[in-house]
Write a protein that holds these residues in place. Structure first.
Motif, PDB file in Angstrom:
ATOM      1  N   GLY A   8       2.434  51.754 -27.598  1.00 31.04           N
ATOM      2  CA  GLY A   8       1.019  51.701 -27.240  1.00 31.04           C
ATOM      3  C   GLY A   8       0.507  53.050 -26.781  1.00 31.04           C
ATOM      4  O   GLY A   8      -0.595  53.458 -27.134  1.00 31.04           O
ATOM      5  N   GLN A   9       1.319  53.757 -26.002  1.00 30.84           N
ATOM      6  CA  GLN A   9       0.921  55.081 -25.524  1.00 30.84           C
ATOM      7  C   GLN A   9       0.817  56.052 -26.695  1.00 30.84           C
ATOM      8  O   GLN A   9      -0.134  56.828 -26.780  1.00 30.84           O
ATOM      9  CB  GLN A   9       1.924  55.607 -24.498  1.00 30.84           C
ATOM     10  N   TRP A  10       1.790  55.985 -27.621  1.00 35.29           N
ATOM     11  CA  TRP A  10       1.760  56.866 -28.789  1.00 35.29           C
ATOM     12  C   TRP A  10       0.498  56.610 -29.597  1.00 35.29           C
ATOM     13  O   TRP A  10      -0.178  57.536 -30.028  1.00 35.29           O
ATOM     14  CB  TRP A  10       3.008  56.609 -29.655  1.00 35.29           C
ATOM     15  N   ARG A  11       0.169  55.337 -29.755  1.00 33.55           N
ATOM     16  CA  ARG A  11      -1.008  54.972 -30.540  1.00 33.55           C
ATOM     17  C   ARG A  11      -2.288  55.452 -29.847  1.00 33.55           C
ATOM     18  O   ARG A  11      -3.213  55.930 -30.497  1.00 33.55           O
ATOM     19  CB  ARG A  11      -1.022  53.460 -30.743  1.00 33.55           C
ATOM     20  N   GLN A  12      -2.347  55.333 -28.516  1.00 30.76           N
ATOM     21  CA  GLN A  12      -3.524  55.801 -27.766  1.00 30.76           C
ATOM     22  C   GLN A  12      -3.670  57.316 -27.885  1.00 30.76           C
ATOM     23  O   GLN A  12      -4.771  57.829 -28.057  1.00 30.76           O
ATOM     24  CB  GLN A  12      -3.415  55.406 -26.296  1.00 30.76           C
ATOM     25  N   GLU A  13      -2.562  58.030 -27.775  1.00 31.78           N
ATOM     26  CA  GLU A  13      -2.608  59.488 -27.897  1.00 31.78           C
ATOM     27  C   GLU A  13      -3.049  59.893 -29.300  1.00 31.78           C
ATOM     28  O   GLU A  13      -3.818  60.837 -29.469  1.00 31.78           O
ATOM     29  CB  GLU A  13      -1.249  60.088 -27.557  1.00 31.78           C
ATOM     30  N   GLY A  14      -2.541  59.173 -30.299  1.00 35.21           N
ATOM     31  CA  GLY A  14      -2.946  59.452 -31.675  1.00 35.21           C
ATOM     32  C   GLY A  14      -4.435  59.222 -31.869  1.00 35.21           C
ATOM     33  O   GLY A  14      -5.129  60.033 -32.485  1.00 35.21           O
ATOM     34  N   HIS A  15      -4.942  58.121 -31.322  1.00 31.99           N
ATOM     35  CA  HIS A  15      -6.372  57.837 -31.423  1.00 31.99           C
ATOM     36  C   HIS A  15      -7.179  58.932 -30.731  1.00 31.99           C
ATOM     37  O   HIS A  15      -8.215  59.379 -31.259  1.00 31.99           O
ATOM     38  CB  HIS A  15      -6.689  56.467 -30.813  1.00 31.99           C
ATOM     39  N   ALA A  16      -6.714  59.390 -29.584  1.00 29.62           N
ATOM     40  CA  ALA A  16      -7.409  60.470 -28.864  1.00 29.62           C
ATOM     41  C   ALA A  16      -7.449  61.740 -29.715  1.00 29.62           C
ATOM     42  O   ALA A  16      -8.458  62.466 -29.708  1.00 29.62           O
ATOM     43  CB  ALA A  16      -6.731  60.737 -27.526  1.00 29.62           C
ATOM     44  N   THR A  17      -6.385  62.005 -30.466  1.00 28.50           N
ATOM     45  CA  THR A  17      -6.355  63.176 -31.351  1.00 28.50           C
ATOM     46  C   THR A  17      -7.422  63.053 -32.426  1.00 28.50           C
ATOM     47  O   THR A  17      -8.149  64.010 -32.713  1.00 28.50           O
ATOM     48  CB  THR A  17      -4.961  63.329 -31.997  1.00 28.50           C
ATOM     49  N   VAL A  18      -7.540  61.862 -33.017  1.00 28.74           N
ATOM     50  CA  VAL A  18      -8.543  61.645 -34.059  1.00 28.74           C
ATOM     51  C   VAL A  18      -9.952  61.765 -33.482  1.00 28.74           C
ATOM     52  O   VAL A  18     -10.836  62.372 -34.101  1.00 28.74           O
ATOM     53  CB  VAL A  18      -8.321  60.278 -34.748  1.00 28.74           C
ATOM     54  N   VAL A  19     -10.175  61.234 -32.291  1.00 32.61           N
ATOM     55  CA  VAL A  19     -11.486  61.335 -31.641  1.00 32.61           C
ATOM     56  C   VAL A  19     -11.830  62.799 -31.357  1.00 32.61           C
ATOM     57  O   VAL A  19     -12.960  63.251 -31.595  1.00 32.61           O
ATOM     58  CB  VAL A  19     -11.526  60.486 -30.357  1.00 32.61           C
ATOM     59  N   LEU A  20     -10.863  63.563 -30.857  1.00 34.23           N
ATOM     60  CA  LEU A  20     -11.087  64.985 -30.585  1.00 34.23           C
ATOM     61  C   LEU A  20     -11.368  65.742 -31.882  1.00 34.23           C
ATOM     62  O   LEU A  20     -12.267  66.587 -31.941  1.00 34.23           O
ATOM     63  CB  LEU A  20      -9.872  65.587 -29.860  1.00 34.23           C
ATOM     64  N   ALA A  21     -10.617  65.424 -32.927  1.00 37.68           N
ATOM     65  CA  ALA A  21     -10.854  66.066 -34.225  1.00 37.68           C
ATOM     66  C   ALA A  21     -12.270  65.777 -34.708  1.00 37.68           C
ATOM     67  O   ALA A  21     -12.963  66.667 -35.208  1.00 37.68           O
ATOM     68  CB  ALA A  21      -9.820  65.581 -35.243  1.00 37.68           C
ATOM     69  N   GLN A  22     -12.708  64.528 -34.539  1.00 40.76           N
ATOM     70  CA  GLN A  22     -14.058  64.151 -34.955  1.00 40.76           C
ATOM     71  C   GLN A  22     -15.106  64.949 -34.182  1.00 40.76           C
ATOM     72  O   GLN A  22     -16.114  65.379 -34.740  1.00 40.76           O
ATOM     73  CB  GLN A  22     -14.279  62.650 -34.766  1.00 40.76           C
ATOM     74  N   ALA A  23     -14.880  65.154 -32.907  1.00 44.15           N
ATOM     75  CA  ALA A  23     -15.823  65.936 -32.097  1.00 44.15           C
ATOM     76  C   ALA A  23     -15.918  67.367 -32.631  1.00 44.15           C
ATOM     77  O   ALA A  23     -17.019  67.925 -32.748  1.00 44.15           O
ATOM     78  CB  ALA A  23     -15.384  65.934 -30.632  1.00 44.15           C
ATOM     79  N   HIS A  24     -14.781  67.962 -32.963  1.00 45.38           N
ATOM     80  CA  HIS A  24     -14.796  69.312 -33.556  1.00 45.38           C
ATOM     81  C   HIS A  24     -15.539  69.296 -34.893  1.00 45.38           C
ATOM     82  O   HIS A  24     -16.337  70.196 -35.176  1.00 45.38           O
ATOM     83  CB  HIS A  24     -13.371  69.835 -33.763  1.00 45.38           C
ATOM     84  N   PHE A  25     -15.262  68.279 -35.696  1.00 43.87           N
ATOM     85  CA  PHE A  25     -15.900  68.155 -37.003  1.00 43.87           C
ATOM     86  C   PHE A  25     -17.421  68.099 -36.848  1.00 43.87           C
ATOM     87  O   PHE A  25     -18.149  68.808 -37.544  1.00 43.87           O
ATOM     88  CB  PHE A  25     -15.377  66.900 -37.719  1.00 43.87           C
ATOM     89  N   GLU A  26     -17.891  67.274 -35.940  1.00 43.55           N
ATOM     90  CA  GLU A  26     -19.334  67.114 -35.731  1.00 43.55           C
ATOM     91  C   GLU A  26     -20.001  68.394 -35.237  1.00 43.55           C
ATOM     92  O   GLU A  26     -21.189  68.598 -35.477  1.00 43.55           O
ATOM     93  CB  GLU A  26     -19.597  65.954 -34.773  1.00 43.55           C
ATOM     94  N   ARG A  27     -19.248  69.252 -34.557  1.00 37.19           N
ATOM     95  CA  ARG A  27     -19.788  70.540 -34.095  1.00 37.19           C
ATOM     96  C   ARG A  27     -19.632  71.635 -35.155  1.00 37.19           C
ATOM     97  O   ARG A  27     -19.990  72.787 -34.905  1.00 37.19           O
ATOM     98  CB  ARG A  27     -19.087  70.969 -32.800  1.00 37.19           C
ATOM     99  N   GLY A  28     -19.093  71.278 -36.303  1.00 36.34           N
ATOM    100  CA  GLY A  28     -18.911  72.266 -37.358  1.00 36.34           C
ATOM    101  C   GLY A  28     -17.706  73.159 -37.144  1.00 36.34           C
ATOM    102  O   GLY A  28     -17.576  74.193 -37.795  1.00 36.34           O
ATOM    103  N   GLU A  29     -16.824  72.762 -36.260  1.00 37.98           N
ATOM    104  CA  GLU A  29     -15.587  73.518 -35.983  1.00 37.98           C
ATOM    105  C   GLU A  29     -14.494  72.962 -36.903  1.00 37.98           C
ATOM    106  O   GLU A  29     -13.592  72.244 -36.485  1.00 37.98           O
ATOM    107  CB  GLU A  29     -15.222  73.373 -34.504  1.00 37.98           C
ATOM    108  N   TYR A  30     -14.617  73.312 -38.167  1.00 40.12           N
ATOM    109  CA  TYR A  30     -13.798  72.668 -39.195  1.00 40.12           C
ATOM    110  C   TYR A  30     -12.327  73.058 -39.137  1.00 40.12           C
ATOM    111  O   TYR A  30     -11.466  72.218 -39.385  1.00 40.12           O
ATOM    112  CB  TYR A  30     -14.375  72.944 -40.575  1.00 40.12           C
ATOM    113  N   ALA A  31     -12.027  74.286 -38.797  1.00 46.14           N
ATOM    114  CA  ALA A  31     -10.617  74.696 -38.717  1.00 46.14           C
ATOM    115  C   ALA A  31      -9.895  73.910 -37.630  1.00 46.14           C
ATOM    116  O   ALA A  31      -8.772  73.426 -37.843  1.00 46.14           O
ATOM    117  CB  ALA A  31     -10.507  76.199 -38.456  1.00 46.14           C
ATOM    118  N   GLU A  32     -10.549  73.765 -36.485  1.00 43.17           N
ATOM    119  CA  GLU A  32      -9.941  73.007 -35.385  1.00 43.17           C
ATOM    120  C   GLU A  32      -9.792  71.531 -35.764  1.00 43.17           C
ATOM    121  O   GLU A  32      -8.755  70.910 -35.511  1.00 43.17           O
ATOM    122  CB  GLU A  32     -10.785  73.126 -34.107  1.00 43.17           C
TER     123      GLU A  32
END
Length: 152
Positions: A3-27
């Protein structure tokens, strides 16, 4: 632990999405790729991928990484990611639509039509897919008409 691994993975995807929405594509791409690698490692070490890696998050990571590649005009790499997203979650209509757009741009109208039709099977209210399907049909007919004229 899972469950912790899955939560951390989801947090990674959410953070990636935030970078994507700001146009920070490399990150964003680096984070999506890291999540995809984590899922691949989890699957290699454990036959039960579903318990360690959310199919929704994995499909989103592939689709969004594909979007970044699309923006770089790396069309074939983007299509590979869209296809992987579809393999992970066949009911996710967005990667079909995205792949269809590339196929359309490359002139593969029959393949694009298949993807747009699949989108509408999954989500009949997907307005952009309806428009893209109609435009693809028109352009396919125009291409066929030109080919007939050129062969006469």
């Amino acid at each position: 632990m899972e469950g912790q691994w899955r939560q951390e993975g989801h947090a990674t995807v959410v953070l990636a999405q935030a970078h994507f929405e700001r146009g920070e594509y490399a990150e964003a791409e680096a984070l999506y790729s890291a999540y995809i690698r984590q899922c691949a490692c989890a699957a290699a070490g454990d036959a039960n991928l579903g318990s360690k890696c959310s199919p929704e998050d994995l499909a989103t990571a592939y689709n969004n990484r594909g979007q970044i590649k699309y923006l770089r005009v790396d069309f074939y790499e983007a299509m590979d990611d869209y296809t992987r997203a579809i393999e992970v979650r066949p009911s996710f209509e967005v990667p079909y639509y995205n792949r269809g757009l590339i196929l359309y741009r490359l002139g593969y109208f029959d393949d694009a039509l298949e993807d747009f039709k699949k989108v509408l099977d999954l989500n009949p209210g997907f307005h952009d897919a309806t428009l893209s399907l109609k435009q693809t049909l028109l352009d396919k007919e125009e291409k066929q008409r030109r080919n007939i004229e050129n062969n006469c």
